[in-house]
Design a protein around this motif. Sequence first.
Motif, PDB file in Angstrom:
ATOM      1  N   ILE A 293       0.822  -1.220   0.000  1.00 20.85           N
ATOM      2  CA  ILE A 293       0.000   0.000   0.000  1.00 20.85           C
ATOM      3  C   ILE A 293       0.853   1.266   0.000  1.00 20.85           C
ATOM      4  CG2 ILE A 293      -1.974  -1.097   1.113  1.00 20.85           C
ATOM      5  CD1 ILE A 293      -0.959   0.430   3.732  1.00 20.85           C
ATOM      6  N   HIS A 294       2.134   1.143  -0.233  1.00 15.86           N
ATOM      7  CA  HIS A 294       3.030   2.303  -0.165  1.00 15.86           C
ATOM      8  C   HIS A 294       2.833   3.157  -1.425  1.00 15.86           C
ATOM      9  CE1 HIS A 294       6.447   4.849   0.543  1.00 15.86           C
ATOM     10  NE2 HIS A 294       6.764   4.183   1.640  1.00 15.86           N
ATOM     11  N   PHE A 295       1.924   4.107  -1.320  1.00 20.28           N
ATOM     12  CA  PHE A 295       1.594   4.962  -2.462  1.00 20.28           C
ATOM     13  C   PHE A 295       2.786   5.783  -2.922  1.00 20.28           C
ATOM     14  CE2 PHE A 295      -0.117   6.775   1.501  1.00 20.28           C
ATOM     15  CZ  PHE A 295       0.667   7.921   1.622  1.00 20.28           C
ATOM     16  N   GLY A 296       3.699   6.100  -2.018  1.00 16.25           N
ATOM     17  CA  GLY A 296       4.893   6.850  -2.399  1.00 16.25           C
ATOM     18  C   GLY A 296       5.792   6.053  -3.331  1.00 16.25           C
ATOM     19  N   ALA A 297       5.971   4.781  -3.018  1.00 14.23           N
ATOM     20  CA  ALA A 297       6.806   3.928  -3.868  1.00 14.23           C
ATOM     21  C   ALA A 297       6.124   3.661  -5.212  1.00 14.23           C
ATOM     22  CB  ALA A 297       7.119   2.609  -3.164  1.00 14.23           C
TER      23      ALA A 297
ATOM     24  N   GLN B 263      -2.965  11.795 -11.252  1.00 13.27           N
ATOM     25  CA  GLN B 263      -3.913  11.987 -12.354  1.00 13.27           C
ATOM     26  C   GLN B 263      -3.259  12.779 -13.482  1.00 13.27           C
ATOM     27  OE1 GLN B 263      -7.545  13.683 -10.759  1.00 13.27           O
ATOM     28  NE2 GLN B 263      -7.611  12.194  -9.102  1.00 13.27           N
ATOM     29  N   ARG B 264      -2.551  13.833 -13.116  1.00 15.70           N
ATOM     30  CA  ARG B 264      -1.879  14.669 -14.116  1.00 15.70           C
ATOM     31  C   ARG B 264      -0.785  13.878 -14.847  1.00 15.70           C
ATOM     32  NH1 ARG B 264       2.668  17.452 -14.136  1.00 15.70           N
ATOM     33  NH2 ARG B 264       2.993  17.389 -11.897  1.00 15.70           N
ATOM     34  N   LEU B 265      -0.018  13.092 -14.095  1.00 14.31           N
ATOM     35  CA  LEU B 265       1.061  12.328 -14.706  1.00 14.31           C
ATOM     36  C   LEU B 265       0.528  11.233 -15.635  1.00 14.31           C
ATOM     37  CD1 LEU B 265       3.481  12.200 -11.671  1.00 14.31           C
ATOM     38  CD2 LEU B 265       3.880  13.370 -13.857  1.00 14.31           C
ATOM     39  N   ILE B 266      -0.618  10.672 -15.313  1.00 13.04           N
ATOM     40  CA  ILE B 266      -1.257   9.705 -16.218  1.00 13.04           C
ATOM     41  C   ILE B 266      -1.586  10.391 -17.541  1.00 13.04           C
ATOM     42  CG2 ILE B 266      -3.382   8.387 -16.634  1.00 13.04           C
ATOM     43  CD1 ILE B 266      -3.260   7.620 -13.620  1.00 13.04           C
ATOM     44  N   LEU B 267      -2.131  11.592 -17.462  1.00 12.06           N
ATOM     45  CA  LEU B 267      -2.467  12.339 -18.688  1.00 12.06           C
ATOM     46  C   LEU B 267      -1.211  12.655 -19.481  1.00 12.06           C
ATOM     47  CD1 LEU B 267      -5.193  14.792 -17.341  1.00 12.06           C
ATOM     48  CD2 LEU B 267      -5.526  12.771 -18.799  1.00 12.06           C
ATOM     49  N   GLU B 268      -0.148  13.078 -18.794  1.00  9.71           N
ATOM     50  CA  GLU B 268       1.101  13.409 -19.503  1.00  9.71           C
ATOM     51  C   GLU B 268       1.691  12.171 -20.179  1.00  9.71           C
ATOM     52  OE1 GLU B 268       3.885  15.415 -16.946  1.00  9.71           O
ATOM     53  OE2 GLU B 268       2.438  16.989 -16.448  1.00  9.71           O
ATOM     54  N   CYS B 269       1.694  11.056 -19.476  1.00 15.53           N
ATOM     55  CA  CYS B 269       2.249   9.824 -20.072  1.00 15.53           C
ATOM     56  C   CYS B 269       1.379   9.336 -21.220  1.00 15.53           C
ATOM     57  CB  CYS B 269       2.368   8.737 -18.999  1.00 15.53           C
ATOM     58  SG  CYS B 269       3.697   9.031 -17.813  1.00 15.53           S
ATOM     59  N   THR B 270       0.079   9.467 -21.085  1.00 18.86           N
ATOM     60  CA  THR B 270      -0.826   9.069 -22.149  1.00 18.86           C
ATOM     61  C   THR B 270      -0.569   9.911 -23.396  1.00 18.86           C
ATOM     62  OG1 THR B 270      -2.485   8.362 -20.532  1.00 18.86           O
ATOM     63  CG2 THR B 270      -3.265   8.763 -22.782  1.00 18.86           C
TER      64      THR B 270
ATOM     65  N   ALA C 231      -1.189   3.680  -7.643  1.00 22.25           N
ATOM     66  CA  ALA C 231      -1.117   4.670  -6.563  1.00 22.25           C
ATOM     67  C   ALA C 231      -2.477   5.342  -6.366  1.00 22.25           C
ATOM     68  CB  ALA C 231      -0.041   5.705  -6.869  1.00 22.25           C
ATOM     69  N   LEU C 232      -3.172   5.597  -7.467  1.00 23.72           N
ATOM     70  CA  LEU C 232      -4.496   6.230  -7.378  1.00 23.72           C
ATOM     71  C   LEU C 232      -5.540   5.321  -6.733  1.00 23.72           C
ATOM     72  CD1 LEU C 232      -4.974   8.225 -10.694  1.00 23.72           C
ATOM     73  CD2 LEU C 232      -5.009   9.125  -8.368  1.00 23.72           C
ATOM     74  N   GLU C 233      -5.372   4.011  -6.852  1.00 20.11           N
ATOM     75  CA  GLU C 233      -6.295   3.109  -6.170  1.00 20.11           C
ATOM     76  C   GLU C 233      -6.224   3.311  -4.666  1.00 20.11           C
ATOM     77  OE1 GLU C 233      -5.701  -0.966  -7.384  1.00 20.11           O
ATOM     78  OE2 GLU C 233      -5.834  -0.420  -9.507  1.00 20.11           O
ATOM     79  N   ILE C 234      -5.059   3.673  -4.184  1.00 15.51           N
ATOM     80  CA  ILE C 234      -4.862   3.885  -2.746  1.00 15.51           C
ATOM     81  C   ILE C 234      -5.199   5.328  -2.373  1.00 15.51           C
ATOM     82  CG2 ILE C 234      -3.163   3.827  -0.865  1.00 15.51           C
ATOM     83  CD1 ILE C 234      -1.684   1.695  -2.693  1.00 15.51           C
ATOM     84  N   GLN C 235      -4.786   6.266  -3.206  1.00 13.43           N
ATOM     85  CA  GLN C 235      -5.001   7.702  -2.977  1.00 13.43           C
ATOM     86  C   GLN C 235      -5.755   8.291  -4.177  1.00 13.43           C
ATOM     87  OE1 GLN C 235      -1.003   9.341  -2.461  1.00 13.43           O
ATOM     88  NE2 GLN C 235      -1.680  10.186  -0.512  1.00 13.43           N
ATOM     89  N   PRO C 236      -7.054   8.065  -4.254  1.00 19.80           N
ATOM     90  CA  PRO C 236      -7.790   8.478  -5.464  1.00 19.80           C
ATOM     91  C   PRO C 236      -7.835   9.992  -5.706  1.00 19.80           C
ATOM     92  CG  PRO C 236      -9.292   7.582  -3.815  1.00 19.80           C
ATOM     93  CD  PRO C 236      -7.905   7.364  -3.305  1.00 19.80           C
ATOM     94  N   TYR C 237      -7.554  10.786  -4.699  1.00 21.81           N
ATOM     95  CA  TYR C 237      -7.601  12.240  -4.872  1.00 21.81           C
ATOM     96  C   TYR C 237      -6.231  12.841  -5.171  1.00 21.81           C
ATOM     97  CZ  TYR C 237     -12.419  12.218  -3.224  1.00 21.81           C
ATOM     98  OH  TYR C 237     -13.761  11.994  -3.098  1.00 21.81           O
TER      99      TYR C 237
ATOM    100  N   HIS D 231       4.100   5.712  -6.743  1.00 26.02           N
ATOM    101  CA  HIS D 231       4.296   6.974  -7.458  1.00 26.02           C
ATOM    102  C   HIS D 231       5.736   7.037  -7.985  1.00 26.02           C
ATOM    103  CE1 HIS D 231       4.084  11.302  -8.285  1.00 26.02           C
ATOM    104  NE2 HIS D 231       5.223  11.413  -7.633  1.00 26.02           N
ATOM    105  N   GLY D 232       6.688   6.665  -7.133  1.00 22.79           N
ATOM    106  CA  GLY D 232       8.091   6.665  -7.542  1.00 22.79           C
ATOM    107  C   GLY D 232       8.355   5.723  -8.700  1.00 22.79           C
ATOM    108  N   MET D 233       7.709   4.559  -8.683  1.00 26.24           N
ATOM    109  CA  MET D 233       7.853   3.629  -9.809  1.00 26.24           C
ATOM    110  C   MET D 233       7.367   4.289 -11.096  1.00 26.24           C
ATOM    111  SD  MET D 233       6.681   0.026  -8.015  1.00 26.24           S
ATOM    112  CE  MET D 233       6.437  -0.796  -9.579  1.00 26.24           C
ATOM    113  N   GLY D 234       6.236   4.979 -10.995  1.00 31.21           N
ATOM    114  CA  GLY D 234       5.716   5.677 -12.169  1.00 31.21           C
ATOM    115  C   GLY D 234       6.684   6.724 -12.677  1.00 31.21           C
ATOM    116  N   LEU D 235       7.287   7.482 -11.767  1.00 32.94           N
ATOM    117  CA  LEU D 235       8.261   8.495 -12.167  1.00 32.94           C
ATOM    118  C   LEU D 235       9.464   7.856 -12.862  1.00 32.94           C
ATOM    119  CD1 LEU D 235       8.302  10.832  -9.026  1.00 32.94           C
ATOM    120  CD2 LEU D 235       7.230  11.288 -11.254  1.00 32.94           C
TER     121      LEU D 235
END
Length: 156
Positions: A106-110, A145-152, A134-140, A112-116
């Motif tokens: 559940i480590h949302f930081g890690a 959300q922004r990084l998903i759009l940028e990667c898409t 990460a959004l499944e754990i921290q949906p807000y 997020h870091g994997m995504g980066l």
Amino acid sequence: MDDGLIDRLLQDLKNPDDAIRDRATAALWQIWFNQKGDYGFEILGQSQALLEAKQYTQAEALLTDLIGDQPDFAEAWNRRAVLHYLQGNYERSLSDCQQVVKLNPIHFGALHGMGLCYAALGEYVAAIQSFRQALEIQPYALINQRLILECTARLN
């Protein structure tokens, strides 16, 4: 760790109230940093001071020793992942992030870091998957959300 408390904090991360989410986020970080008591917390603090002083070699040595002593200390792996990321060592950072998630799914930081890391390596599909996890754990978490759009956008 108190599983009941963790479950309540995870539920609070999904609350529409910013203040509740912020308290839950801070509480989870506190739990993670204090997993190994004063000893682990103190070493993490020392490594952060070294990182801020740009003494990366010493910070990495300290964290690597801590990981050797406490291989199940997820936050030690996470702090070393941050260090590697800041140095542009994305593969090493990614490897440490993956270890964090094995120890603490559940480590949302890690996540997020994997995504980066994946994004920095041009692996946008994998980055999107990590940010979604990460959004499944921290949906807000607007940053994910922004990084998903940028990667898409980079996929097209």
